[in-house]
Design a protein around this motif. Structure first.
Motif, short mmCIF file in Angstrom:
data_model
loop_
_atom_site.label_atom_id
_atom_site.label_comp_id
_atom_site.label_asym_id
_atom_site.label_seq_id
_atom_site.Cartn_x
_atom_site.Cartn_y
_atom_site.Cartn_z
N GLU A 1 5.24 -3.69 10.47
CA GLU A 1 4.02 -4.03 11.19
C GLU A 1 4.29 -3.95 12.69
N GLU A 2 3.26 -3.56 13.45
CA GLU A 2 3.46 -3.30 14.87
C GLU A 2 2.33 -3.90 15.70
N VAL A 3 2.58 -3.96 17.01
CA VAL A 3 1.59 -4.39 17.98
C VAL A 3 1.18 -3.17 18.80
N LEU A 4 -0.14 -2.91 18.85
CA LEU A 4 -0.67 -1.79 19.63
C LEU A 4 -1.44 -2.36 20.81
N VAL A 5 -1.03 -2.01 22.02
CA VAL A 5 -1.69 -2.49 23.23
C VAL A 5 -2.45 -1.32 23.86
N GLY A 6 -3.79 -1.35 23.80
CA GLY A 6 -4.60 -0.26 24.31
C GLY A 6 -4.56 0.93 23.38
N PHE A 7 -5.35 0.84 22.30
CA PHE A 7 -5.28 1.82 21.24
C PHE A 7 -5.90 3.15 21.63
N GLY A 8 -6.62 3.22 22.74
CA GLY A 8 -7.41 4.39 23.09
C GLY A 8 -6.61 5.66 23.30
N PHE A 9 -5.33 5.56 23.60
CA PHE A 9 -4.55 6.76 23.90
C PHE A 9 -4.40 7.66 22.69
N TYR A 10 -4.29 7.07 21.50
CA TYR A 10 -4.05 7.87 20.30
C TYR A 10 -5.29 8.63 19.88
N GLY A 11 -5.11 9.76 19.26
CA GLY A 11 -6.19 10.48 18.61
C GLY A 11 -6.72 11.68 19.39
N GLN A 12 -6.50 11.70 20.70
CA GLN A 12 -6.96 12.82 21.52
C GLN A 12 -8.45 13.07 21.36
N LEU A 13 -9.24 12.00 21.26
CA LEU A 13 -10.69 12.10 21.17
C LEU A 13 -11.28 12.17 22.57
N PRO A 14 -12.58 12.56 22.69
CA PRO A 14 -13.18 12.60 24.02
C PRO A 14 -13.09 11.28 24.78
N ASP A 15 -13.16 10.17 24.06
CA ASP A 15 -13.04 8.86 24.70
C ASP A 15 -11.67 8.25 24.43
N SER A 16 -10.65 9.10 24.41
CA SER A 16 -9.33 8.65 23.98
C SER A 16 -8.73 7.57 24.88
N ALA A 17 -9.20 7.47 26.12
CA ALA A 17 -8.69 6.43 27.01
C ALA A 17 -9.60 5.21 27.02
N GLY A 18 -10.56 5.15 26.09
CA GLY A 18 -11.54 4.08 26.12
C GLY A 18 -10.99 2.72 25.76
N GLY A 19 -10.09 2.65 24.79
CA GLY A 19 -9.51 1.38 24.39
C GLY A 19 -8.36 1.01 25.31
N SER A 20 -8.42 -0.18 25.90
CA SER A 20 -7.35 -0.60 26.79
C SER A 20 -6.99 -2.05 26.51
N GLY A 21 -5.75 -2.40 26.80
CA GLY A 21 -5.30 -3.76 26.51
C GLY A 21 -4.32 -4.27 27.54
N SER A 22 -4.17 -5.59 27.54
CA SER A 22 -3.19 -6.20 28.44
C SER A 22 -2.58 -7.42 27.79
N ILE A 23 -1.32 -7.65 28.12
CA ILE A 23 -0.62 -8.88 27.75
C ILE A 23 -0.06 -9.48 29.04
N VAL A 24 -0.35 -10.75 29.26
CA VAL A 24 0.19 -11.49 30.40
C VAL A 24 0.95 -12.69 29.85
N VAL A 25 2.20 -12.85 30.26
CA VAL A 25 3.03 -13.98 29.87
C VAL A 25 3.52 -14.64 31.15
N ASP A 26 2.98 -15.81 31.48
CA ASP A 26 3.23 -16.39 32.79
C ASP A 26 3.64 -17.86 32.67
N GLY A 27 4.73 -18.20 33.34
CA GLY A 27 5.16 -19.59 33.42
C GLY A 27 6.33 -19.92 32.52
N ALA A 28 7.14 -20.86 32.97
CA ALA A 28 8.32 -21.27 32.22
C ALA A 28 7.92 -21.77 30.83
N GLY A 29 8.63 -21.27 29.82
CA GLY A 29 8.37 -21.67 28.45
C GLY A 29 7.31 -20.85 27.75
N SER A 30 6.55 -20.04 28.48
CA SER A 30 5.55 -19.17 27.88
C SER A 30 6.26 -17.99 27.22
#
Length: 255
Positions: free
Chosen positions: A178-207
């Motif tokens: 099993e995997e984590v996909l961040v911003g799925f839009g790149f795959y597939g080479q569709l006209p809207d292939s950059a449409g899906g975007s994602g972000s992960i922010v991990v901030d602060g001690a213990g996070s």
């Protein structure tokens, strides 16, 4: 973006950073785009309404109160956005931002376990459809999100996972491959292939954001700052961080 760009300093225990597609990740993504996948029994759906308050635990705020077997859909922030501040919540699958905008905040030691998946192996989807937005914030010590199977952070829409002030997110820890996909839009080479975007922010001690298989950064960003950690937990098949397409990793020297 906080910190400097660095493709090698995001803290991982057994990870390696690579700039090409991993065949398994590509196969998983293509299967999802083509509607292929292992069929599973459809679970009952629970839709967030937020009628009375922000309290996840109040049944009045749902069309059907979620149980361990429910597929939960959070697709509105009005009249109240969803906040989970109690321990022991468990569901089958989670979608935040299905066709519109949804948010979920875990705070005050609240815990959520997502133990199953949708038809395509994703236990959690943030920003499912084109034009949708799904955000999850895990805030504070003891607040914990656990997704046993795969996760999409930004499918056809926009997705964001923010872990701050000592919160924890555990993603794709249990099943093999099993995997984590961040911003799925790149795959597939569709006209809207950059449409899906994602972000992960991990901030602060213990996070912390922990993952066991692949962390595929496709179209989006991962930011680790001020003592936060991004850790690969070895599951026997190894862990990796793939940077593909439009991905970027940033961190500060303290992370």
């Amino acid at each position: 973006m906080t910190g400097k760009q660095d493709d090698h300093k995001a803290r991982t225990t057994t990870s390696r950073t690579r700039s090409r597609q991993r065949p398994l990740a590509a196969a998983v993504a293509l299967g999802l785009l083509l509607g292929l996948g292992t069929s599973v029994t459809h679970a009952a759906e629970s839709h967030w309404k937020g009628t009375d308050s922000s309290d996840w635990g109040d049944v009045v705020n749902w069309d059907v109160a979620p149980t361990a077997g429910s597929n939960v859909i959070i697709d509105t922030t009005s009249p109240h956005a969803s906040v989970l501040a109690q321990q022991g919540a468990e569901i089958n699958q989670l979608t935040v931002g299905d066709e519109a905008t949804g948010t979920l905040a875990l705070s005050a030691g609240g815990t959520l376990v997502v133990n199953g998946s949708d038809d395509y192996g994703s236990g959690m989807v943030l920003g499912s459809a084109d034009g949708s937005e799904g955000d999850i914030t895990v805030n504070g010590e003891g607040s914990t999100l656990t997704v046993e199977q795969g996760a999409q952070i930004g499918s056809a829409g926009k997705g964001a996972l923010t872990v701050v002030s000592g919160g924890t997110a555990n993603l794709a820890l249990t099943p093999d491959y099993e995997e984590v996909l961040v911003g799925f839009g790149f795959y597939g080479q569709l006209p809207d292939s950059a449409g899906g975007s994602g972000s992960i922010v991990v901030d602060g001690a213990g996070s912390a954001v922990n993952y066991a298989g692949g962390m595929n950064l496709l179209n989006g960003s991962i930011t680790v700052s001020d003592g936060g950690t991004l850790d690969s937990q070895s599951r026997g098949d190894g862990g990796w961080l793939d940077i593909v397409g439009f991905g970027r990793v940033a961190n500060d020297p303290d992370s």
